[in-house]
Structure formats: C-alpha cells, structure tokens
Design an enzyme around this catalytic site. Structure first.
Site, mmCIF file in Angstrom:
data_model
loop_
_atom_site.group_PDB
_atom_site.id
_atom_site.type_symbol
_atom_site.label_atom_id
_atom_site.label_comp_id
_atom_site.label_asym_id
_atom_site.label_seq_id
_atom_site.Cartn_x
_atom_site.Cartn_y
_atom_site.Cartn_z
ATOM 1 N N GLU A 394 -4.570 -1.573 1.796
ATOM 2 C CA GLU A 394 -3.877 -2.731 1.236
ATOM 3 C C GLU A 394 -2.642 -2.991 2.103
ATOM 4 O O GLU A 394 -1.858 -2.069 2.354
ATOM 5 C CB GLU A 394 -3.452 -2.459 -0.205
ATOM 6 C CG GLU A 394 -4.602 -2.227 -1.159
ATOM 7 C CD GLU A 394 -4.111 -1.896 -2.557
ATOM 8 O OE1 GLU A 394 -3.495 -2.772 -3.195
ATOM 9 O OE2 GLU A 394 -4.331 -0.755 -2.994
ATOM 10 N N ARG A 614 -8.461 13.922 -1.534
ATOM 11 C CA ARG A 614 -7.365 13.316 -0.798
ATOM 12 C C ARG A 614 -6.536 14.401 -0.122
ATOM 13 O O ARG A 614 -6.595 15.575 -0.494
ATOM 14 C CB ARG A 614 -6.488 12.475 -1.727
ATOM 15 C CG ARG A 614 -5.751 13.269 -2.774
ATOM 16 C CD ARG A 614 -4.876 12.358 -3.623
ATOM 17 N NE ARG A 614 -3.840 11.736 -2.815
ATOM 18 C CZ ARG A 614 -3.096 10.722 -3.232
ATOM 19 N NH1 ARG A 614 -3.304 10.193 -4.425
ATOM 20 N NH2 ARG A 614 -2.153 10.226 -2.458
ATOM 21 N N LYS A 624 2.951 6.105 -2.593
ATOM 22 C CA LYS A 624 3.700 4.938 -2.126
ATOM 23 C C LYS A 624 4.951 4.716 -2.961
ATOM 24 O O LYS A 624 6.011 4.353 -2.445
ATOM 25 C CB LYS A 624 2.814 3.693 -2.181
ATOM 26 C CG LYS A 624 1.888 3.538 -0.996
ATOM 27 C CD LYS A 624 1.164 2.210 -1.063
ATOM 28 C CE LYS A 624 0.202 2.065 0.109
ATOM 29 N NZ LYS A 624 -0.547 0.792 0.047
#
Length: 937
Positions: A394, A614, A624
């Site tokens: 994104e 992850r 983030k």
C-alpha cells in the site's frame, strides 16, 4: 454451548491460567502431559501455565508473559482441526475400531484412524459407499483406507465410482489408485469419461508372467556389471524401481519374486563375504573445512578499544587480516551462491485446480472451492504456464525489513522459475496514499535488486471492479447498507443481519448507481457482500465492498467517489492479473474464506493462496503505527533513521541489499512464527561487507603522538591496501606518515599488563602499514588526563620481530596541517526490551543510548575522496562505516513541498539535519557484541 469452546488467556500472580468453559469433558484432555483440576461448582478446568492443550492434531501453547490488558478470547470453532469434535465424541470414535478392523486394518491403524474425527467420518462414508459394513478382504480394505487418505478433494463427486472399481476388483493396487487420482484431480467436479479413467488407472490391463520375466531380464542386463561388482550389497529397490517403470500396472509382489529369482541365478547363494557388514566410509574433510571457513567470517576482527588476548589475532602483524578476509570471501560466496529452491513445496501452475479452501456455512452448507478444468485451461493459455506473483504494498508509508522478506518471496519465486512478478500498488484508499510513497517504493524495489515485470495499480482496474460489484448485486450476492461502523460491529458481535440485507435487487442497483454519481453523502451508505452473517469466521460476515469517499485519487484522479475495500479488491485484481501464487503473511489466513468466496460467486479464475510467517526481529518494531509514533514523536530522526529497520534506514546505515536478501533466504518462508535475533541479521551484513568493503584508516577518539626522532618537515607516503590479503583485488591508496600522528585513546595505558598489546610507557606497537613506535613520554593536562604522547619510531624494523599490537592511526598530511575531521554516529539497539511490540508501555523501553555521536574524529583526506553515496568502508579495528546520505525520496519530497510553498513534515526535516563536516554512520561492529553471544548461549 455445544459447538463453542471459549479459551481465555490471562496473567494472574505471574502465571497464565486457562479456563475451559462450557462444560468441556475431561476426556478431551487425554493427551495433556500435565495434571488438570476439575471444579464441578464452576464447571471449568485449570491447566498449569506453559502446558499445551492437545485436541486432535491441533495444539495451543499457553505462553507465559501476557499482561492483564492483553486478555484474549478465542473461539475454537474458527480452527478447522477442532471442528469435527463438535459432531463426533471420543466415545463415538472409539466405537468405530471394530468397524475399521472388519475391513482388514491392523488394530493400531484402526485406533489411529479414530483419533482424527474428520478422517474417521470420511472412512465411514467410504465403507458405506462400498457396502462392506460387514467386512471385506484386507487388500480391499487397505485400498479403501488409501482413498480416505488421498482422494482429491476437488473431485469428491466421483469418489463412489472409484470405490466401486475397488469392490469389483478392477482396481487392485495403489499404483492404479494413484493413476486414477491424477486423472480425477485434473477433471475436478466436471463429468468424467470412464474410458479415460480406466486408461489412467490401468483398469483391464493384464501383465503376464512372461512380460514380468522379460522386463526383469532387461533390467538385470543393464545392471550386470554393478551386480557382479557389488553383488548383494547393491540395493535391489533400485532394480525394482526400474522394472516398475516399464510395467506400471504389474503386481509388485510378482516383480519382487521374479527379481530375486534372477539375481540368485546370476550371483548364486550369498557367501560369507556378502553377509559381512559394510565398512563405514570416513567423512570427507570438505564439510569441516567449509564450517571452519564459515566461522571465520563472523568474527573477523575486533572493535575499537584495548588490544588484548581476545583480539590478538587482529594485531600480531600487518598481514593480520589475510586469513580472515579469505575465509570471509569463501563464506559470502557460499551463502550467496547456494543453489536451493525454497519454493519447491508449492504446487506448480499446472496443478492449480485442487481445492483451495472449504467454506463451512452456518446453515450447514459446504463450499469446496477450486478452479474448473476449463478455468485452469484458459488461465494456462493466457500465461503459457508461467509462474506469476505480485508484490502488493500500500503506498501509505515507508517499506521496512518485513517487506524485504515479502519481496524475496514474491520476486524470488518468479526468478526461481523464470516467471513474472508485478509490483502492484494497492491504492484503494485515496486519503492515505501519496506520490512520495509510490516513488520511494519503486526506488527501494530497484535497490533491493528486483525488476518488476510490470508496475500496476489496483486503481487501474476500478471500472472492472465496479462492474463486478454490479454483477454481485444482480446475482443477489451484495446489497446497499446504511449501518454505521459502530452498528456493523454491534450486529457482528450479536451475529445479527443488517436491516437492509434483504432489500430488493433493483433498489440496491439504483442506490449503488447514486453512490457512484456522488448523490449519497459520505458515510451514509456502503455496498456489502451477502456472505454469511452467522459464520464463525468474522471475515465472512458480509464484508464491505465499497464505501463513499469524496477525495481525489493520486493515480485515478477525480473520476470516482466510491472506492473498493481491500477485501474486495485484492482477490479480484489477483484474478484479473492471472496471478498463479498469491503469497502473504499469516495474519491474512482467516481471509481465505472471503477471498475464495468472492472469486467463486463471480466465476473467475482462482490463484493459489499460501501464507507464511511474518518477519519479527528482536529489539525493534515493524508496525506502521508504531514506526509512525517513533518518527512523529521525535524518538528517531525521520523514516530513514539508521536505527529503524525501514529499508531506507538500513540503506542509509550502509547495509547492502544483498545481505538483506541472504538474510531472508536463511530465515526461510515457513509458517512457523518466531522472532529472529538481531545478531543473525548482523552476521549476514558482516559476511557481505567483509568481502566487499574496502579498508581505510580512521581514528574515532584521537590521542596525539609526537614522533620525536622523525624530522619535523618530512612527510613520507606509505602504501595501504584496500583489500588486504586479496590477490584478486590489489588496489592500494597512499597514506602520509609525519612527525605528528593520532591513535585511539583506548590504545594507551599508563599501567601495562601481560595480556595487553597496545601502547604503554616504554612499550612498542606497530602502526598499520607504517612503523613500530615506542612511547618515551607522557603529557597530561591540569586534570591529570593524558593529552599527548611522545614516541620514537624504529626506521630499521624490517627483518626484526614486530610488536604484537597493531594500531590504526592518522597523521598530519603536512607539518602543522591537521587531518580531515568527520562526525561518527554509532548506533545500538533501538529498544532495550527484546519484544517491545508486545508491551503496553513499549515507548518506555526505547534505548536512550541507541545513538552516540562522536565529533572531532580524524581520517586522511583520501578517504573523503574515495567515499561515495551508499559506499561502506571497513575502518580497520573500528567497524564498518558508511558516508551518511539522506533518503533521496525524502529530499525530493521536502524540495517539492518548499517549491509549492508548503511546510514539509517534521519527520522529513529531521532526517535532513546536516552536519558541518562529513558524517559516517556505523553500519555494524567488526564482531558480535558480548550481549548477543550471551543471548545465543
């Protein structure tokens, strides 16, 4: 609540206690290794902390260390491994042992079959399909068991046909079953052709004894010489496999008998020599040599400071780095050139018609989702069978090391198989996306060494996505809803439908068109998919497909005022781009059902989805939100601060992208969630830089030394090696040697010791590439601190035994002219806590000593001439250092903002703070810190 098991993890008195609610039977815990306590009055079971609860094949580890604020509530029905027990109790399963034994299964096999309720239920169904509830021959029973284990899930509708072939003895071997599976897997749920099925399974094929004998004879002839040499020590399974390849449908037992007979005829009976055990072959020395080489890279040289026995190997001669450099070169080459296929376990594009997922609906319906043969054929015709992946960030922030792993997975798989990987910007939220982030991502992908086959945007497909939404409404699979966010969450908790769920199709079509034309206020309506509002998986709870946003899109402009959601967009763009493997991290696993449901109801091609763990690294955060907090609150100097694990920060720190890719390869792409110690990343950085980084001399904490027997006006140029010990890289650079030199303060002691090899009164040490010097005098200030040394050099040292200690130094380039100065920034772990992300007060654990700034550091002017943007040097005995260059995208963003009369962000300005002198960032120390070694032990 028969179908639900609620599991609560909490911390009380430093212990985690699990409460199993809803009258859970104790016999469920039959495999729990720790004792349990059952309390009738409260109807719960208490387990000791750190004990695992085993339920079928699934297990949940109760981990120690969760805070009261991190109370978790789990619904076990969201895990498929738990689900069968809701419909089949343990007592029901144990009653099946006689039934399974009646078809010829061994008792242990029959008992094991009952332990997995799903498998047990499948085997019962097959026994009923075969009509052998009263028993059958063992050979048939074993084949039925095989069908229960391996039958393709995408072709279940055809299972009774294969079962019938077994019961009428047309299929007698596992090889025949495997042939049938291969055919049925390709057909899926579409109609089958019996002739093709029988041909694939070898049904009706008769292999005579003469054919077996001839095939065995042919194989014996081809192995004749080896048989004569190795006799019975040759593994006969090799020959058996060769015969089976020729006669695929022959009876294995008959082949074995014929093979044994012909070998006996050739070799005769076994002799005493044949019966002797084989002698063990000695291990080759190559593996141990490689291990030694690998060990040399990790501890190549010591950090700045006292010369002692611990770093003696770095200081005993001017050629001290020869061995370590050569070893490191071998190590780096081995690591970067290891030929492996970390993606081998994933199906190939041609096999992408297996069942991707099974969606269980609250009304009992089951949707088994797979590509049809026609869909797969159309896909393969468009892609020519190539692997196609995508890296879909994104554009709303800076990439971090977790994205480096995602790039390694996505781009790496495409490279491995000669396929394509698209860089796709998942730009569905116009309020969060910026051109700055798009440029940053493109630049970082290129820096990491990856080349996208195409750069695409989800917004490129907005029209097709809108058309799909209209189709959903027309098919009764979507509706316009007016619930607010809070109302949706409340109805989701209550498992209640939206009041507008059953509104007429035409009404939803008209409203959705008004939404598209901007005639409905933002926040007043959404388009929701009609999935299953009572489903145990919240991601099947009528997810939002479209919402209204009156915002200009960075890529699509102002054409749209309705924007698709991530859950709606991601899977459809995967399908539109003909992605073969949609690879993502494990937090997306619960979205599989919604991903495939949408593709199934729209009738599109379905990529293979696979989730991997992850990347988590100790003493840092990758969220983030947390990264943004660190930047905006001023804990770090912008998104490219070298203490962060953002890729811009790592690059600014001097970390090579090849080291990051090697690190990702070593970490692997398994589903096992774990946290990787920071020292493992440091190891790969050192291994890469030990080979690639040119050497230089510098002094971080200078102490002046006057060489009293050197002429005051004399300057001699000595030759230094950029890559000591590397015959393949003979580059050199000149260094001035003069009357005034500077050494590290830590390389002088007033009190000498036996295990110390630096300077002391009356003691000698070698200056790297220069001369040995001996301290003859010490000058102190009024505080008693040493401020200058006097020393003499030995001009005739050649041919003599040199001192053990070897020092880094910098000299005045001309009498009275001081060396060049620079600022050194020494970075340490950003957090004192190993797992700060798991802590409520995570900011309290920021390491206030994570950055040490040293001014007045000295180097020769040639270093500044050699230093380039992004080039890392090894400052001998000090560490690896890189000339500081702020992120180019950040610079461009600030310049653009200033040109437009706008104020740049504080984070951007912080990262651009300039020093009056050159700045070198320490990339990594020369050897692993003592704390990291202790952690490994």
């Amino acid at each position: 609540f028969k179908d639900a098991v609620l599991f609560i993890l909490a911390m009380q008195n430093s212990r985690n206690i699990a409460y199993i609610l809803n009258r859970l039977h104790r016999n469920v815990l039959r495999n729990c290794p720790l004792p349990t306590t059952f309390c009738e009055s409260r109807s719960f079971i208490v387990l000791s902390y750190n004990s695992p609860l085993f339920y079928g094949k699934a297990s949940l580890n109760i981990e120690q260390g969760r805070s009261k604020e991190s109370l978790k509530l789990f619904n076990f029905n969201s895990f498929s491994a738990f689900k069968p027990y809701a419909t089949m109790s343990q007592s029901d399963s144990s009653d099946l042992v006689p039934l399974f034994s009646s078809i010829g299964l061994e008792e242990t096999v029959a008992k094991n079959a009952t332990r997995n309720a799903k498998f047990a239920r499948t085997l019962v169904e097959i026994i009923k399909e075969a009509g052998v509830e009263n028993g059958c021959p063992k050979s048939q029973g074993n084949l039925l068991y095989n069908i229960a284990s391996k039958f393709p899930a995408n072709a279940l509708v055809h299972r009774p046909v294969l079962v019938k072939y077994v019961t009428n003895e047309s299929v007698k071997t596992v090889a025949q079953l495997d042939g049938a599976y291969e055919y049925l897997r390709g057909v899926g749920s579409e109609p089958i052709t019996l002739d093709q099925l029988e041909s694939s399974a070898g049904i009706g094929v008769v292999v005579t004894g003469e054919q077996i004998s001839a095939a065995v004879s042919s194989t014996i002839a081809s192995f004749h010489d080896r048989l004569k040499e190795e006799r019975y020590r040759l593994n006969s399974n090799i020959l058996l496999g060769a015969v089976t390849k020729q006669l695929k449908w022959a009876d294995g037992a008959a082949i074995r008998l014929e093979l044994d007979a012909q070998i006996l005829a050739l070799l005769g009976p076994k002799t005493e020599e044949d019966l002797k055990p084989l002698e063990k072959k000695p291990k080759s020395s190559s593996s141990s040599a490689a291990a030694a080489s690998s060990g040399g890279a990790a501890s190549a040289a010591s950090s700045a400071g006292t010369n002692s026995k611990s770093n003696k190997s770095n200081n005993n001669s001017n050629n001290a780095t020869t061995t370590s450099t050569a070893n490191a070169a071998t190590t780096a080459t081995t690591e970067s050139e290891t030929i492996e296929d970390p993606y081998a376990f994933l199906p190939k594009p041609t096999a992408n018609n297996n069942v991707h997922t099974t969606v269980n609906f609250s009304d009992g319906r089951i949707m088994r989702i797979a590509n049809s043969a026609a869909q797969l054929a159309q896909h393969l015709a468009l892609t020519q069978g190539k692997v196609i992946t995508r890296f879909p960030p994104e554009p709303n922030g800076y990439l971090h090391i977790g994205h480096a792993k995602a790039m390694f997975v996505d781009f790496g798989m495409a490279v491995q198989y000669g396929g394509d990987c698209y860089l796709r910007f998942d730009d569905t939220n116009p309020n969060a996306e910026k051109e700055e982030y798009i440029h940053h991502i493109e630049e970082i992908v290129q820096w990491m060494g990856w080349k996208p086959a195409q750069i695409t945007y989800s917004s490129d497909y907005f029209q097709q996505l809108y058309d799909f939404a209209v189709q959903l409404i027309k098919d009764g699979n979507a509706y316009v809803c007016h619930q607010t966010k809070d109302q949706i969450e409340a109805s989701r908790e209550a498992r209640e439908p939206s009041p507008w769920r059953d509104r007429p199709i035409q009404e939803s079509l008209d409203l959705f068109d008004r939404m598209r034309r901007g005639l409905v206020e933002e926040g007043k309506a959404t388009l929701r998919m009609k999935m299953d509002h009572k489903n145990e998986n919240y991601n099947m709870f009528d997810l939002i497909a479209y919402r209204i946003k009156f915002a200009r899109h960075p890529h699509a402009g102002d054409k749209w005022c309705v924007y698709p959601s991530y859950d709606y967009t991601h899977c459809l763009v995967d399908a539109l781009e003909n992605v073969t493997h949609s690879l993502c991290t494990l937090e997306f696993e619960t979205r599989r059902a919604s991903y495939y449901w949408l593709l199934e109801v729209l009738g599109t091609y379905k990529p293979l989805v696979w989730e991997y763990a992850r990347l988590n690294i100790t003493n840092n955060v990758l969220s983030k939100r947390k990264l943004n907090k660190l930047v905006t609150d001023g804990h770090v100097r912008g998104w490219d601060d070298p203490r962060l694990l953002t890729l811009a920060g790592l690059r600014r720190r001097g970390v090579p992208s090849s080291a990051l890719n090697n690190f990702c390869r070593e970490v692997g792409i398994t589903r096992n969630s774990n946290t990787i110690p920071m020292h493992r990343l440091d190891h790969h950085i050192r291994a890469e830089l030990e080979v690639k980084a040119p050497r230089a001399l510098a002094v971080l904490r200078p102490l002046k030394v006057t060489v009293t027997n050197w002429p005051a006006d004399k300057v001699e140029m000595v030759e230094a090696r950029e890559y000591p010990g590397r015959a393949d890289l003979p580059q050199t650079y000149p260094l001035p040697f003069s009357r005034v030199i500077y050494v590290e303060k830590s390389d002088f002691r007033e009190q000498d010791t036996k295990d110390y090899f630096g300077l002391a009164p009356g003691k000698s040490a070698m200056l790297r590439y220069g001369y040995p010097i001996t301290v003859t005098g010490v000058k102190k200030d009024n505080k008693g601190e040493v401020v200058e040394l006097e020393a003499e050099y030995d001009p005739d040292f050649k041919g003599k035994k040199p001192p053990k200690g070897v020092l880094n130094w910098v000299a005045q380039p001309a009498p009275g002219v001081e060396p060049s100065t620079f600022e050194a920034r020494l970075y340490d772990l950003l957090f004192n806590a190993e797992d700060p992300a798991a802590m409520e007060d995570w900011l309290e654990h920021v390491n206030q000593s994570s950055l040490e700034v040293l001014t007045g550091c000295l180097c020769d002017a040639s270093l500044l001439k050699r230093a380039e943007s992004g080039k890392t040097f090894q400052f001998e005995r000090l560490g690896y250092f890189c000339l500081d260059v702020p992120d180019a995208v950040t610079v461009a963003a600030v310049e653009k903002a200033l040109a437009a009369g706008e104020k740049p962000t504080e984070a951007s300005l912080a990262s651009l703070q300039k020093s009056e002198v050159p700045v070198f960032n320490r990339t990594v120390t020369l050897k692993e810190a003592a704390a990291a070694k202790a952690a490994k032990k």
